[in-house]
Design a protein around this motif. Sequence first.
Motif, mmCIF file in Angstrom:
data_model
loop_
_atom_site.group_PDB
_atom_site.id
_atom_site.type_symbol
_atom_site.label_atom_id
_atom_site.label_comp_id
_atom_site.label_asym_id
_atom_site.label_seq_id
_atom_site.Cartn_x
_atom_site.Cartn_y
_atom_site.Cartn_z
ATOM 1 N N ILE A 70 8.596 -19.402 -0.560
ATOM 2 C CA ILE A 70 9.533 -19.986 0.408
ATOM 3 C C ILE A 70 9.001 -21.373 0.778
ATOM 4 N N PRO A 71 9.756 -22.178 1.505
ATOM 5 C CA PRO A 71 9.348 -23.565 1.718
ATOM 6 C C PRO A 71 7.921 -23.722 2.266
ATOM 7 N N MET A 72 7.194 -24.680 1.716
ATOM 8 C CA MET A 72 5.835 -25.005 2.157
ATOM 9 C C MET A 72 5.578 -26.468 1.857
ATOM 10 N N SER A 73 5.031 -27.156 2.825
ATOM 11 C CA SER A 73 4.582 -28.533 2.610
ATOM 12 C C SER A 73 3.643 -28.912 3.733
ATOM 13 N N ALA A 74 3.046 -30.089 3.609
ATOM 14 C CA ALA A 74 2.138 -30.573 4.651
ATOM 15 C C ALA A 74 2.874 -30.931 5.928
ATOM 16 N N VAL A 75 4.213 -31.026 5.839
ATOM 17 C CA VAL A 75 4.987 -31.458 7.012
ATOM 18 C C VAL A 75 6.040 -30.436 7.429
ATOM 19 N N LEU A 76 5.889 -29.189 6.991
ATOM 20 C CA LEU A 76 6.876 -28.171 7.376
ATOM 21 C C LEU A 76 6.771 -27.907 8.886
ATOM 22 N N GLY B 238 21.104 -22.682 2.092
ATOM 23 C CA GLY B 238 20.646 -23.964 1.557
ATOM 24 C C GLY B 238 19.149 -24.153 1.701
ATOM 25 N N ILE B 239 18.412 -23.055 1.735
ATOM 26 C CA ILE B 239 16.954 -23.109 1.902
ATOM 27 C C ILE B 239 16.290 -22.893 0.539
ATOM 28 N N GLY B 240 15.315 -23.743 0.201
ATOM 29 C CA GLY B 240 14.645 -23.656 -1.097
ATOM 30 C C GLY B 240 13.818 -22.391 -1.216
ATOM 31 N N GLN B 241 13.815 -21.800 -2.388
ATOM 32 C CA GLN B 241 12.975 -20.625 -2.689
ATOM 33 C C GLN B 241 12.866 -20.520 -4.199
ATOM 34 N N GLY C 293 22.728 -34.896 6.428
ATOM 35 C CA GLY C 293 21.335 -35.196 6.100
ATOM 36 C C GLY C 293 20.728 -34.063 5.295
ATOM 37 N N ALA C 294 21.027 -32.842 5.718
ATOM 38 C CA ALA C 294 20.487 -31.682 5.024
ATOM 39 C C ALA C 294 20.937 -31.684 3.580
ATOM 40 N N ALA C 295 22.247 -31.926 3.370
ATOM 41 C CA ALA C 295 22.777 -31.885 2.013
ATOM 42 C C ALA C 295 22.121 -32.948 1.141
ATOM 43 N N ALA C 296 21.937 -34.161 1.708
ATOM 44 C CA ALA C 296 21.323 -35.222 0.919
ATOM 45 C C ALA C 296 19.919 -34.825 0.522
ATOM 46 N N SER C 297 19.203 -34.229 1.458
ATOM 47 C CA SER C 297 17.831 -33.838 1.177
ATOM 48 C C SER C 297 17.781 -32.754 0.100
ATOM 49 N N PHE C 298 18.704 -31.784 0.153
ATOM 50 C CA PHE C 298 18.699 -30.737 -0.874
ATOM 51 C C PHE C 298 18.943 -31.352 -2.242
ATOM 52 N N ALA C 299 19.886 -32.332 -2.281
ATOM 53 C CA ALA C 299 20.176 -32.962 -3.570
ATOM 54 C C ALA C 299 18.912 -33.619 -4.108
ATOM 55 N N ASP C 300 18.151 -34.294 -3.236
ATOM 56 C CA ASP C 300 16.921 -34.962 -3.665
ATOM 57 C C ASP C 300 15.939 -33.978 -4.270
ATOM 58 N N THR C 301 15.888 -32.776 -3.719
ATOM 59 C CA THR C 301 14.851 -31.837 -4.125
ATOM 60 C C THR C 301 15.361 -30.815 -5.135
ATOM 61 N N GLY C 302 16.557 -31.035 -5.643
ATOM 62 C CA GLY C 302 17.043 -30.174 -6.708
ATOM 63 C C GLY C 302 17.615 -28.865 -6.224
ATOM 64 N N VAL C 303 17.689 -28.652 -4.905
ATOM 65 C CA VAL C 303 18.302 -27.422 -4.398
ATOM 66 C C VAL C 303 19.813 -27.623 -4.420
ATOM 67 N N LEU D 221 24.952 -23.126 6.266
ATOM 68 C CA LEU D 221 23.790 -23.969 5.953
ATOM 69 C C LEU D 221 22.843 -23.992 7.144
ATOM 70 N N SER D 222 21.561 -24.103 6.871
ATOM 71 C CA SER D 222 20.590 -24.163 7.955
ATOM 72 C C SER D 222 20.779 -25.460 8.741
ATOM 73 N N ALA D 223 20.407 -25.436 10.014
ATOM 74 C CA ALA D 223 20.615 -26.598 10.881
ATOM 75 C C ALA D 223 19.668 -27.735 10.520
ATOM 76 N N VAL D 224 18.477 -27.414 10.033
ATOM 77 C CA VAL D 224 17.545 -28.464 9.581
ATOM 78 C C VAL D 224 17.292 -28.234 8.091
ATOM 79 N N PRO D 225 17.186 -29.318 7.313
ATOM 80 C CA PRO D 225 16.962 -29.139 5.877
ATOM 81 C C PRO D 225 15.621 -28.471 5.620
ATOM 82 N N VAL D 226 15.587 -27.520 4.711
ATOM 83 C CA VAL D 226 14.316 -26.866 4.390
ATOM 84 C C VAL D 226 14.163 -26.795 2.864
ATOM 85 N N PRO D 227 13.677 -27.890 2.252
ATOM 86 C CA PRO D 227 13.454 -27.857 0.804
ATOM 87 C C PRO D 227 12.256 -26.979 0.477
ATOM 88 N N LEU D 228 12.173 -26.540 -0.782
ATOM 89 C CA LEU D 228 11.055 -25.678 -1.190
ATOM 90 C C LEU D 228 9.723 -26.391 -1.005
#
Length: 389
Positions: free
Chosen positions: A363-369, A324-327, A4-14, A23-30
């Motif tokens: 470093i990662p920031m969003s309304a749902v972090l 695999g953490i966005g920055q 799941g993490a890998a798929a999410s990184f691909a979506d967000t360009g990481v 790799l981090s246990a939970v996906p953390v896109p930028l």
Amino acid sequence: MLRGAAASFADTGVPLHPPSRILSAVPVPLFDTHTPLEPLRAEILARINDVVDDSRFILGPNVAAFEQEFAAYVGAEHAVGVANGTDAITIALRAMGVGPGDEVVVPSFTFYASAEAIPPTGATPVFCDIDLETFCVTADTVRAALTPRTKAVLAVHLFGNIAPVAEIEALGVPVLEDAAQAAGSTSAAGRPGSLGTAATFSFFPSKNLGAFGDGGAVTTSDQAIADRLRMLRFHGSWDKITYEHIGYNSRLDELQAAILRVELPHLDGWAGGRRAAGEHYVDAGLGELVALPVAVAGCAPAWHLYVVRDSAPDELVAALEAAGIGQKAYYRTPVHRQPAMAAYGAGVELPATEEAARTHLAIPMSAVLSPEQAAEVTDAVRRARRLAA
Ligand SMILES: Cc1ncc(COP(=O)(O)O)c(C=O)c1O
């Protein structure tokens, strides 16, 4: 979980990483603009459908309604929808009377567009420094750049922080707020958009209030400025018959306005999520490892980007990348040293700007972090520090 993490990184360009990396246990896109919008998908599609049915695509009822709703939200008398946040600055400065021979004070530690929008008015950008902890201009940094030709100050509310507008106005110069990154932030003096003579916003998709394409707005409580804004965005005309100014074709699109109307009632909730995300980093102990951003006094930032400072940011980049953490380092070369700004930036010395440019990292920031994601990021930074020790 890792799949799941890998798929999410691909979506967000990481970029994806070989399995040997930790790799981090939970996906953390930028950033994550998708998750907060998902519950609104059906409503947004229905409003888009309505616009298609209505067929009034330019300056239709949704633009008019959004302008009223957005003005009411920020606490200004008027909002004027324009094509993007860069046009918003050029048009707002012209509506404030800025033109050839004038100077506009602007920070150099900002997105390039803040300064880029000034020369098209005929005025000259004059770069000023920032406060290192808040990343915003202050009355002192602005004062150092004032001359008898200063016609306005472009106070950038960087990363969601709010520059001290009243203190700058007390220097005797009108302030245009660049609030592109600060929709949803609040301060004791009011919201961005209501603090200066006028304010500009960007609705670029990744912004705190993001459209599904480009969009922007100018807010003001000055009727004469609002009238000029409306003409300037429409070829300098009221009626496309008589043309009173050399203007622009720069309107907020009806489809974008329809989408923004669905989103606006959720902005405060998303802003709360961004504030909470900042708290998650504090709770995770990140402040013991790197310098965290500091809110300007009296301000509650809806962090657009969460930007830390560190004397060895490349170590952090390597550690976060490996996990695999966005920055991202957004402004490593400050605007006054960009090639296109050579005519305005040569010989300018801005020590805090240079320090921020060298040491910052978003470093990662969003309304749902989530707290778990903040802990993942903090653990990765902690590992980097242990390796370096
Ligand atoms: C501080 C700042 N000013 C101006 C702009 C320009 O906005 P836009 O991309 O909508 O033209 C941006 C957008 O990225 C920004 O971050």
